[in-house]
Write a protein that holds these residues in place. Structure first.
Motif, PDB file in Angstrom:
ATOM      1  N   LEU A  34       0.859  -1.186   0.000  1.00  0.00           N
ATOM      2  CA  LEU A  34       0.000   0.000   0.000  1.00  0.00           C
ATOM      3  C   LEU A  34       0.895   1.235   0.000  1.00  0.00           C
ATOM      4  N   LYS A  36       1.196   5.529  -0.155  1.00  0.00           N
ATOM      5  CA  LYS A  36       0.620   6.870  -0.101  1.00  0.00           C
ATOM      6  C   LYS A  36       1.183   7.640  -1.287  1.00  0.00           C
ATOM      7  N   GLU A 103      -5.166   9.216  -3.560  1.00  0.00           N
ATOM      8  CA  GLU A 103      -4.254   9.482  -2.446  1.00  0.00           C
ATOM      9  C   GLU A 103      -3.535   8.220  -1.981  1.00  0.00           C
ATOM     10  N   TYR A 104      -4.117   7.059  -2.263  1.00  0.00           N
ATOM     11  CA  TYR A 104      -3.484   5.783  -1.932  1.00  0.00           C
ATOM     12  C   TYR A 104      -3.620   4.827  -3.108  1.00  0.00           C
ATOM     13  N   ARG A 106      -2.700   0.522  -4.098  1.00  0.00           N
ATOM     14  CA  ARG A 106      -2.216  -0.785  -3.656  1.00  0.00           C
ATOM     15  C   ARG A 106      -1.809  -1.569  -4.887  1.00  0.00           C
TER      16      ARG A 106
END
Length: 328
Positions: A34, A36, A103-104, A106
């Motif tokens: 994950l 940021k 914003e994130y 994975r």
């Protein structure tokens, strides 16, 4: 985190729409890491991703964005640790796997390249997929005979776009002296020269493709557009020369005869930046971070997610110059 912002593309009957939404981790595709996201960038493929029948996104809803730089916040792969800065480009990201306009993100751990020491997260997206493709194109041409010591005549098409603008700057920085830029509009001439072009020609000057073999104008062509432009240039490639091809903004059809290939021994070199094996990517990014680093002088515009639609329209209408990066 309860929720975070992302660009989400949705299909509703015969319409495709996109905009900023609040999403959560369940919205992200699977992966061991994950991230940021700090920066992403806008590429031609990202414009296609938000079009109906753009041929990029396979399933909706989808978070687009084919590249990103950021910081790891979770990892189940012991090769990567929390706080590590990384860059991800290509593979299925932004297509069938949620991408960098969020914003994130994975992602699978085998898509990740540790950020080189001499490159900031912002610099990494000044290059992004476009810069990675430009570097790959130059490396491939050099493997096929392009050598500074021979003072080759080089032409870059799409020279003020993402790939072309970075290619011009790298070629100039590493010492090539005869670099022509192909442009379509008058205002692009000054831009191309500022990026390192020593000569500028207009697409209208190419004329119609009348001869299977024409004047040998260029030793090497770094083509970013494909279609009719690439077709017209093949007869102008000198004996033993090569053309790299990495884009299709000008169309997917190629018209030629066998004569340039069997009488001049020229090469067409396909450039794929999506599925480059991960073990080769680190070397390319180190090259970008060091002797090919033009991030401080590049033509760059920085925006937020909310400003994305205006830039997408500029790319779609052929009015976009240089690189646009998104501060996430």
């Amino acid at each position: 985190m309860d929720s975070f912002k992302a660009i989400v593309v949705k299909e509703n009957e015969d319409q495709v729409n996109y905009g900023v939404e609040n999403v959560n981790l369940i919205s992200l595709s699977t992966g061991e890491v994950l991230i940021k996201v700090e920066y992403s960038s806008i590429n031609y493929k990202d414009m296609l991703a938000v079009q109906k029948n753009g041929g990029v996104i396979r399933n909706y809803p989808m978070i687009p964005g084919i590249d990103l730089s950021g910081t790891i916040v979770q990892s189940s792969d012991n090769r990567y640790t929390e706080g590590q800065k990384v860059v991800v480009t290509g593979f299925k990201m932004g297509m069938s796997h949620t991408g960098g306009f969020a914003e994130y993100a994975r992602v699978p751990s085998n898509w990740i390249v540790p950020l080189p020491d001499n490159l900031t997260q912002k610099d990494a997206m000044v290059f992004g997929t476009a810069g990675f493709t430009a570097a790959l194109s130059i490396m491939t041409l050099e493997k096929n005979g392009m050598d500074i010591n021979n003072n080759p005549r080089i032409l870059v098409t799409g020279s003020t776009g993402g790939v072309g603008s970075i290619a011009l700057q790298i070629l100039s920085k590493i010492g090539y002296k005869e670099i022509s830029a192909l442009v379509r509009k008058e205002h692009q001439e000054e831009v191309a020269k500022s990026l390192g072009a020593t000569d500028v020609i207009f697409a209208s000057e190419l004329g119609e493709q009348k001869k299977p073999l024409d004047k040998q104008r260029y030793d090497f062509v770094l083509d970013t557009v494909g279609g009719e432009v690439a077709s017209r240039l093949i007869p102008h490639i000198a004996y033993g020369g090569s053309m790299s091809m990495c884009g299709n903004a000008g169309g997917i059809k190629l018209t030629s005869t066998v004569l340039p290939f069997i009488l001049r021994g020229i090469n067409l070199l396909g450039i794929d930046s999506v599925n480059v094996p991960i073990h080769k990517r680190g070397y390319i990014w180190e090259k970008i971070a060091n002797e090919w680093n033009i991030s401080k002088t590049s033509l760059v515009n920085e925006i937020t997610l909310n400003e994305l639609p205006d830039i997408i329209e500029a790319v779609k209408n052929g009015q976009h110059l240089g690189r646009t990066i998104i501060k996430i």
